[in-house]
Design an enzyme around this catalytic site. Structure first.
Site, PDB file in Angstrom:
ATOM      1  N   ASN A   6       0.863  -1.185   0.000  1.00  0.00           N
ATOM      2  CA  ASN A   6       0.000   0.000   0.000  1.00  0.00           C
ATOM      3  C   ASN A   6       0.904   1.241   0.000  1.00  0.00           C
ATOM      4  O   ASN A   6       1.708   1.425   0.919  1.00  0.00           O
ATOM      5  CB  ASN A   6      -0.892  -0.047   1.251  1.00  0.00           C
ATOM      6  CG  ASN A   6      -1.790   1.170   1.351  1.00  0.00           C
ATOM      7  OD1 ASN A   6      -1.329   2.289   1.199  1.00  0.00           O
ATOM      8  ND2 ASN A   6      -3.052   0.954   1.622  1.00  0.00           N
ATOM      9  N   HIS A   9       1.147   6.129   1.913  1.00  0.00           N
ATOM     10  CA  HIS A   9       1.993   6.996   2.742  1.00  0.00           C
ATOM     11  C   HIS A   9       3.135   7.635   1.960  1.00  0.00           C
ATOM     12  O   HIS A   9       3.712   8.620   2.409  1.00  0.00           O
ATOM     13  CB  HIS A   9       2.504   6.244   3.962  1.00  0.00           C
ATOM     14  CG  HIS A   9       1.387   5.916   4.905  1.00  0.00           C
ATOM     15  ND1 HIS A   9       0.650   6.896   5.530  1.00  0.00           N
ATOM     16  CD2 HIS A   9       0.849   4.748   5.278  1.00  0.00           C
ATOM     17  CE1 HIS A   9      -0.291   6.322   6.272  1.00  0.00           C
ATOM     18  NE2 HIS A   9      -0.202   5.020   6.123  1.00  0.00           N
ATOM     19  N   HIS A  42      -5.451   3.746  -1.862  1.00  0.00           N
ATOM     20  CA  HIS A  42      -6.789   4.113  -1.388  1.00  0.00           C
ATOM     21  C   HIS A  42      -7.030   5.559  -1.806  1.00  0.00           C
ATOM     22  O   HIS A  42      -6.384   6.472  -1.299  1.00  0.00           O
ATOM     23  CB  HIS A  42      -6.823   3.972   0.141  1.00  0.00           C
ATOM     24  CG  HIS A  42      -8.158   4.256   0.765  1.00  0.00           C
ATOM     25  ND1 HIS A  42      -8.397   4.104   2.102  1.00  0.00           N
ATOM     26  CD2 HIS A  42      -9.340   4.695   0.234  1.00  0.00           C
ATOM     27  CE1 HIS A  42      -9.655   4.416   2.378  1.00  0.00           C
ATOM     28  NE2 HIS A  42     -10.246   4.795   1.267  1.00  0.00           N
ATOM     29  N   ARG A  44      -9.165   8.393  -1.308  1.00  0.00           N
ATOM     30  CA  ARG A  44     -10.195   8.790  -0.343  1.00  0.00           C
ATOM     31  C   ARG A  44     -11.006   9.940  -0.900  1.00  0.00           C
ATOM     32  O   ARG A  44     -10.533  10.710  -1.750  1.00  0.00           O
ATOM     33  CB  ARG A  44      -9.556   9.201   0.985  1.00  0.00           C
ATOM     34  CG  ARG A  44      -8.785   8.075   1.658  1.00  0.00           C
ATOM     35  CD  ARG A  44      -8.276   8.515   3.022  1.00  0.00           C
ATOM     36  NE  ARG A  44      -9.345   8.530   3.991  1.00  0.00           N
ATOM     37  CZ  ARG A  44      -9.526   7.622   4.943  1.00  0.00           C
ATOM     38  NH1 ARG A  44      -8.690   6.622   5.075  1.00  0.00           N
ATOM     39  NH2 ARG A  44     -10.529   7.720   5.783  1.00  0.00           N
ATOM     40  N   ARG A  48      -6.774  12.967   0.600  1.00  0.00           N
ATOM     41  CA  ARG A  48      -5.722  13.410   1.513  1.00  0.00           C
ATOM     42  C   ARG A  48      -4.335  12.843   1.173  1.00  0.00           C
ATOM     43  O   ARG A  48      -3.325  13.408   1.532  1.00  0.00           O
ATOM     44  CB  ARG A  48      -6.078  13.095   2.959  1.00  0.00           C
ATOM     45  CG  ARG A  48      -5.983  11.639   3.319  1.00  0.00           C
ATOM     46  CD  ARG A  48      -6.112  11.429   4.803  1.00  0.00           C
ATOM     47  NE  ARG A  48      -7.467  11.618   5.268  1.00  0.00           N
ATOM     48  CZ  ARG A  48      -7.989  10.927   6.289  1.00  0.00           C
ATOM     49  NH1 ARG A  48      -7.242  10.049   6.928  1.00  0.00           N
ATOM     50  NH2 ARG A  48      -9.226  11.119   6.671  1.00  0.00           N
ATOM     51  N   GLU A  69      -8.405   0.448  -3.431  1.00  0.00           N
ATOM     52  CA  GLU A  69      -9.173   0.433  -2.173  1.00  0.00           C
ATOM     53  C   GLU A  69     -10.051   1.673  -2.147  1.00  0.00           C
ATOM     54  O   GLU A  69      -9.566   2.779  -2.411  1.00  0.00           O
ATOM     55  CB  GLU A  69      -8.177   0.430  -1.015  1.00  0.00           C
ATOM     56  CG  GLU A  69      -8.801   0.332   0.346  1.00  0.00           C
ATOM     57  CD  GLU A  69      -7.759   0.470   1.451  1.00  0.00           C
ATOM     58  OE1 GLU A  69      -6.613   0.008   1.285  1.00  0.00           O
ATOM     59  OE2 GLU A  69      -8.109   1.061   2.482  1.00  0.00           O
ATOM     60  N   THR A  99      -6.980   6.452   9.764  1.00  0.00           N
ATOM     61  CA  THR A  99      -6.862   5.335   8.824  1.00  0.00           C
ATOM     62  C   THR A  99      -8.151   4.515   8.935  1.00  0.00           C
ATOM     63  O   THR A  99      -8.969   4.783   9.811  1.00  0.00           O
ATOM     64  CB  THR A  99      -5.624   4.461   9.151  1.00  0.00           C
ATOM     65  OG1 THR A  99      -5.529   3.391   8.207  1.00  0.00           O
ATOM     66  CG2 THR A  99      -5.684   3.880  10.557  1.00  0.00           C
ATOM     67  N   GLU A 151     -11.127  -9.266   2.539  1.00  0.00           N
ATOM     68  CA  GLU A 151      -9.854  -8.922   3.177  1.00  0.00           C
ATOM     69  C   GLU A 151     -10.117  -8.901   4.671  1.00  0.00           C
ATOM     70  O   GLU A 151     -10.918  -8.100   5.163  1.00  0.00           O
ATOM     71  CB  GLU A 151      -9.319  -7.566   2.703  1.00  0.00           C
ATOM     72  CG  GLU A 151      -7.993  -7.240   3.401  1.00  0.00           C
ATOM     73  CD  GLU A 151      -7.339  -5.944   2.939  1.00  0.00           C
ATOM     74  OE1 GLU A 151      -7.501  -5.558   1.756  1.00  0.00           O
ATOM     75  OE2 GLU A 151      -6.670  -5.305   3.776  1.00  0.00           O
ATOM     76  N   HIS A 191      -3.815  -4.727   7.515  1.00  0.00           N
ATOM     77  CA  HIS A 191      -3.934  -3.621   8.462  1.00  0.00           C
ATOM     78  C   HIS A 191      -3.063  -3.873   9.685  1.00  0.00           C
ATOM     79  O   HIS A 191      -3.287  -4.818  10.427  1.00  0.00           O
ATOM     80  CB  HIS A 191      -5.378  -3.350   8.906  1.00  0.00           C
ATOM     81  CG  HIS A 191      -5.585  -1.881   9.159  1.00  0.00           C
ATOM     82  ND1 HIS A 191      -5.067  -1.228  10.238  1.00  0.00           N
ATOM     83  CD2 HIS A 191      -6.203  -0.927   8.412  1.00  0.00           C
ATOM     84  CE1 HIS A 191      -5.363   0.055  10.175  1.00  0.00           C
ATOM     85  NE2 HIS A 191      -6.045   0.269   9.056  1.00  0.00           N
ATOM     86  N   GLY A 192      -2.073  -3.013   9.829  1.00  0.00           N
ATOM     87  CA  GLY A 192      -1.215  -3.054  11.017  1.00  0.00           C
ATOM     88  C   GLY A 192      -0.183  -4.175  11.005  1.00  0.00           C
ATOM     89  O   GLY A 192       0.530  -4.363  11.994  1.00  0.00           O
ATOM     90  N   GLY A 214       1.202  -1.409   4.354  1.00  0.00           N
ATOM     91  CA  GLY A 214       1.602  -0.064   3.961  1.00  0.00           C
ATOM     92  C   GLY A 214       2.476   0.630   4.980  1.00  0.00           C
ATOM     93  O   GLY A 214       3.686   0.780   4.787  1.00  0.00           O
TER      94      GLY A 214
HETATM   95  N1  PXP Z   1      -5.952  -2.961   4.133  1.00  0.00           N
HETATM   96  C1  PXP Z   1      -6.840  -1.961   4.242  1.00  0.00           C
HETATM   97  C2  PXP Z   1      -8.243  -2.226   3.841  1.00  0.00           C
HETATM   98  C3  PXP Z   1      -6.448  -0.690   4.696  1.00  0.00           C
HETATM   99  O1  PXP Z   1      -7.348   0.297   4.794  1.00  0.00           O
HETATM  100  C4  PXP Z   1      -5.090  -0.466   5.014  1.00  0.00           C
HETATM  101  C5  PXP Z   1      -4.648   0.883   5.457  1.00  0.00           C
HETATM  102  O2  PXP Z   1      -4.698   1.771   4.407  1.00  0.00           O
HETATM  103  C6  PXP Z   1      -4.194  -1.556   4.879  1.00  0.00           C
HETATM  104  C7  PXP Z   1      -4.662  -2.792   4.456  1.00  0.00           C
HETATM  105  C8  PXP Z   1      -2.754  -1.399   5.181  1.00  0.00           C
HETATM  106  O3  PXP Z   1      -2.607  -1.121   6.541  1.00  0.00           O
HETATM  107  P1  PXP Z   1      -1.215  -0.643   7.084  1.00  0.00           P
HETATM  108  O4  PXP Z   1      -0.914   0.674   6.455  1.00  0.00           O
HETATM  109  O5  PXP Z   1      -1.437  -0.563   8.566  1.00  0.00           O
HETATM  110  O6  PXP Z   1      -0.208  -1.694   6.709  1.00  0.00           O
END
Ligand code: PXP
Length: 240
Positions: A6, A9, A42, A44, A48, A69, A99, A151, A191-192, A214
């Site tokens: 991702n 950032h 993503h 948005r 942003r 996304e 986020t 996901e 995520h995370g 990401g």
């Molecule tokens: N999957 C989804 C659906 C997300 O919204 C995000 C954050 O943008 C991620 C994965 C990636 O998360 P992270 O940036 O914490 O790795």
């Protein structure tokens, strides 16, 4: 099991000075050269981080999977119809959040998704993936909607501090993945996830297809370089 990076950032960093660098598309190319199977962005509603022009430029440049996304607004669905990415991951979105904070509220969205969202996206030939918490009911509803993939939201696992909570969240994710797979759904996750918690996750949770990461990658890249950071994560995922 493959890594999708991702790159939101990278765009956040670019936008900090309103100049063209670092360019998310250049970052995407570095990630792919370092072994990532594809790129996630993503777009948005408030733009942003990723901007509209990034979407077109990523579409041209990314050779592997492109995962768009987005929130299921008519505007985003229209863009998806134009861009036709390999995957469209639908997420809840609110302006206030830093986020994505949780999976889709499946009960709430069912009617709207069934009528307005899923048929249009299925027509594009894009694989639809719904970002959901690891709840059996939510996964059953994904199947009812006729999408191809989910996901799994790994945020609670990633943020857990106590060992007992980590174990509990891993078990929920494992059961959710088993159920989704048994229903014929492709199982993605994200995520995370980071350089520490990815290995226990992928050793416990079966049937994983794409892992979307990401923040941990981009922050690691500040000290170690983007290419090294992606290579290291690809190695972690391969070794499992
Ligand atoms: N999957 C989804 C659906 C997300 O919204 C995000 C954050 O943008 C991620 C994965 C990636 O998360 P992270 O940036 O914490 O790795």
């Amino acid at each position: 099991m493959e890594l999708l990076v991702n790159i939101d950032h990278i765009a956040t960093l670019r936008n900090a000075r309103g100049e063209g660098v670092p360019d998310p598309t250049e970052a995407a190319q570095i990630c792919e050269n370092a072994g990532a199977a594809g790129i996630v962005f993503h777009l948005r509603e408030d733009r942003r981080h990723i901007k509209d022009h990034d979407v077109y430029s990523l579409k041209d440049a990314v050779k592997g999977k492109l995962d768009f996304e987005m929130a299921a607004t008519d505007e985003m669905i229209g863009l998806c119809e134009k861009i036709r990415p390999e995957i469209c991951t639908l997420v809840p979105e609110s302006r206030e959040e830093l986020t994505t904070e949780g999976g889709l509220n499946m009960r709430l969205i069912m009617g709207d998704y069934r009528k307005r969202v899923v048929p249009r996206l299925l027509d594009t030939g894009t694989m639809i993936s719904l970002f959901v918490d690891p709840n059996p009911d939510d996964i059953q509803l994904c199947k009812e909607l006729g999408v191809q993939a989910i996901e799994l939201h790994t945020g609670r696992y990633a943020n857990a501090q106590k060992a007992s909570v980590v174990e509990h969240e891993l078990e929920r994710l494992r059961e959710a993945a088993e159920l989704a797979h048994s229903l014929g759904l492709i199982v993605n996750a994200g995520h995370g996830l980071n350089y520490v918690n990815t290995t226990p996750f992928i050793r416990t949770v079966p049937h994983l297809a794409d892992i979307s990461i990401g923040h941990a990658l981009v922050t690691h890249a500040v000290f170690h370089g983007l290419e090294n950071s992606v290579r290291e994560m690809v190695r972690i995922i391969k070794e499992g």
